[in-house]
Design an enzyme around this catalytic site. Structure first.
Site, PDB file in Angstrom:
ATOM      1  N   TYR A  99      44.651  35.800  40.083  1.00  0.00           N
ATOM      2  CA  TYR A  99      43.486  35.498  39.246  1.00  0.00           C
ATOM      3  C   TYR A  99      43.646  36.053  37.830  1.00  0.00           C
ATOM      4  CZ  TYR A  99      40.045  33.721  42.623  1.00  0.00           C
ATOM      5  OH  TYR A  99      39.339  32.957  43.503  1.00  0.00           O
ATOM      6  N   LYS A 159      50.959  38.445  52.683  1.00  0.00           N
ATOM      7  CA  LYS A 159      51.944  37.387  52.906  1.00  0.00           C
ATOM      8  C   LYS A 159      53.296  37.997  52.584  1.00  0.00           C
ATOM      9  CE  LYS A 159      53.042  33.120  53.950  1.00  0.00           C
ATOM     10  NZ  LYS A 159      52.816  32.472  55.265  1.00  0.00           N
ATOM     11  N   ASP A 213      48.025  33.402  56.802  1.00  0.00           N
ATOM     12  CA  ASP A 213      47.870  32.155  57.557  1.00  0.00           C
ATOM     13  C   ASP A 213      47.412  32.454  58.983  1.00  0.00           C
ATOM     14  OD1 ASP A 213      50.340  33.376  57.901  1.00  0.00           O
ATOM     15  OD2 ASP A 213      51.482  31.516  58.034  1.00  0.00           O
ATOM     16  N   ASP A 225      39.221  35.503  48.564  1.00  0.00           N
ATOM     17  CA  ASP A 225      38.349  34.391  48.178  1.00  0.00           C
ATOM     18  C   ASP A 225      38.298  33.370  49.305  1.00  0.00           C
ATOM     19  OD1 ASP A 225      36.817  32.692  46.458  1.00  0.00           O
ATOM     20  OD2 ASP A 225      38.631  31.535  46.052  1.00  0.00           O
ATOM     21  N   ASP A 234      35.123  32.767  52.430  1.00  0.00           N
ATOM     22  CA  ASP A 234      34.424  31.485  52.655  1.00  0.00           C
ATOM     23  C   ASP A 234      34.542  31.093  54.122  1.00  0.00           C
ATOM     24  OD1 ASP A 234      33.727  31.074  49.951  1.00  0.00           O
ATOM     25  OD2 ASP A 234      34.195  28.932  50.085  1.00  0.00           O
TER      26      ASP A 234
HETATM   27  C1  IPM Z   1      33.776  33.646  44.526  1.00  0.00           C
HETATM   28  C2  IPM Z   1      33.938  32.393  43.702  1.00  0.00           C
HETATM   29  C3  IPM Z   1      34.639  32.743  42.393  1.00  0.00           C
HETATM   30  C4  IPM Z   1      36.015  33.250  42.749  1.00  0.00           C
HETATM   31  C5  IPM Z   1      34.703  31.607  41.362  1.00  0.00           C
HETATM   32  C6  IPM Z   1      33.342  31.061  41.038  1.00  0.00           C
HETATM   33  C7  IPM Z   1      35.401  32.048  40.109  1.00  0.00           C
HETATM   34  O1  IPM Z   1      34.617  31.421  44.418  1.00  0.00           O
HETATM   35  O2  IPM Z   1      33.133  34.592  44.037  1.00  0.00           O
HETATM   36  O3  IPM Z   1      34.268  33.690  45.640  1.00  0.00           O
HETATM   37  O4  IPM Z   1      36.957  32.458  42.899  1.00  0.00           O
HETATM   38  O5  IPM Z   1      36.152  34.467  42.866  1.00  0.00           O
HETATM   39 MG    MG Z   2      34.932  31.960  46.465  1.00  0.00          MG
END
Ligand code: IPM
Ligand code: MG
Length: 356
Positions: free
Chosen positions: A135, A190, A222, A246, A250
């Site tokens: 990032y 990884k 993975d 990240d 999710d």
């Molecule tokens: C998160 C989001 C952010 C990230 C984006 C909006 C930049 O997906 O906070 O998880 O990738 O960190």
């Molecule tokens: Mg995110």
């Protein structure tokens, strides 16, 4: 206690409004100041993170953040895109430690896409390093033309990078957190392919020597993605880099029924923090009043606990959220037959009522 309120874009404004009402109802003395961020700030000031917003965030003891982003900004030069606002806040404030707890509330077991027995009782803490990794590698943002064709360039790259102090401090955060829980840490890497993550793994092993009471294991990302849906309860504290964190957070959020339930805290070394739902701005449902405000309300609870030292108030909010779920209130994302479908504002109202 000063709280910066940064609602941002899309559903950000709707969900933050509910969390602010909850904070106001606690009977505590906060100073709250609101500012524009993301696309909203770009529209008004030509920049997603204006100086004034950054200054407010730096001065505040804590920041309550909604979400940023909208497809309509996809063609903007990268430094002007809404996402740069949250990345800029994280970097400028040194918010390196991101806590993303994935807890499956008993009432929502049926809302998960996994079998109830796999998620019932689930309580995972993902600790994502937030200010390093690919990032923030160099160079970045090489797209120079808004037409998306990269204006004659025939390559693009991002560099994955970690420094020793960055890995050491996030490893310590994870081991300390594990000491307050079930004393187990899984470090996700990884290392079989990437030098950056062999480095990560070696340093985690080194730091672990100071925490002999905590069990440590390692998993490739993975495999971790697979294990999260196969046997999620095998995890307790998961520590990983910015990019893998990240993605995995999710994934973990869906185990709990909805990403609309997942709060997060991003802390720096002074325990100053930014608190935001783990989900995004969801432009597709913005303005409809159907977004789930619970992740943001739970983020406000984390703020009270971590940055403002108001444990009792944090407990009250978390208990109120449990209560509204038990009462059967559900926004669309967690609705199932037999429960009561409510709007964003009605859910906020129900939490307010359950606070007492
Ligand atoms: C998160 C989001 C952010 C990230 C984006 C909006 C930049 O997906 O906070 O998880 O990738 O960190
Ligand atoms: Mg995110």
């Amino acid at each position: 206690m000063k709280i910066a309120i940064l609602p941002g874009d899309g559903i950000g404004t709707e969900i933050v409004a509910e969390a602010v009402k909850v904070l106001q109802a606690l009977g505590l003395k906060f100073e709250m100041e609101q500012a524009l961020v993301g696309g909203a700030a770009y529209e008004a000031h030509g920049h997603p993170l204006p100086e004034s917003t950054l200054k407010l965030a730096k001065q505040a003891d804590a920041i309550l953040f909604g979400a940023v982003g909208d497809w309509k900004y996809d063609k903007l030069d990268r430094p002007l895109r809404p996402e740069q606002a949250i990345l800029g806040l994280r970097k400028n404030l040194g918010l390196f430690a991101n806590f993303r707890p994935a807890i499956c509330y008993e009432e929502l077991v049926g809302a998960s896409s996994l079998k109830p027995e796999l998620v019932s009782g689930l309580d995972i803490l993902i600790i994502r390093e937030l200010t390093g990794d690919i990032y923030f590698g160099q160079p970045r943002g090489r797209r120079t033309s808004p037409d998306g064709a990269f204006a004659g360039a025939d390559e693009a790259f991002d560099t994955m990078r970690y420094t020793r102090p960055e890995v050491e401090r996030i490893a310590r955060v994870a081991f300390e957190a594990a000491r307050k829980r079930s004393k187990r840490v899984t470090s996700v890497d990884k290392a079989n392919v990437l030098e950056t993550f062999q480095f990560w793994k070696d340093i985690v092993i080194e730091v672990h020597k100071d925490y002999p009471d905590v069990a440590l294991d390692h998993m490739y990302v993975d495999n971790a993605a697979m294990q999260l849906v196969k046997e999620p309860k095998r995890f307790d504290v998961v520590v990983t880099g910015n990019m893998f964190g990240d993605i995995l957070s999710d994934e973990a959020s869906m185990l709990t029924g909805s990403i609309g339930m997942l709060p997060s805290a991003s802390l720096n070394t002074q325990n100053q923090g930014l608190y935001e739902p783990s989900h995004g701005s969801a432009p597709d449902i913005a303005g409809k009043g159907i977004a789930n405000p619970l992740a943001t309300i739970l983020s406000a609870a984390m703020m009270l606990r971590f940055s403002l030292n108001q444990t009792e108030a944090a407990d009250r909010i978390e208990a109120a959220v449990k209560k509204v779920l038990a009462q059967g209130y559900r926004t669309a994302d967690i609705y199932s037959p037999g429960t009561q479908k409510v709007s964003t504002a009605q859910m906020g109202q129900a939490v307010l009522k359950a606070l007492s």
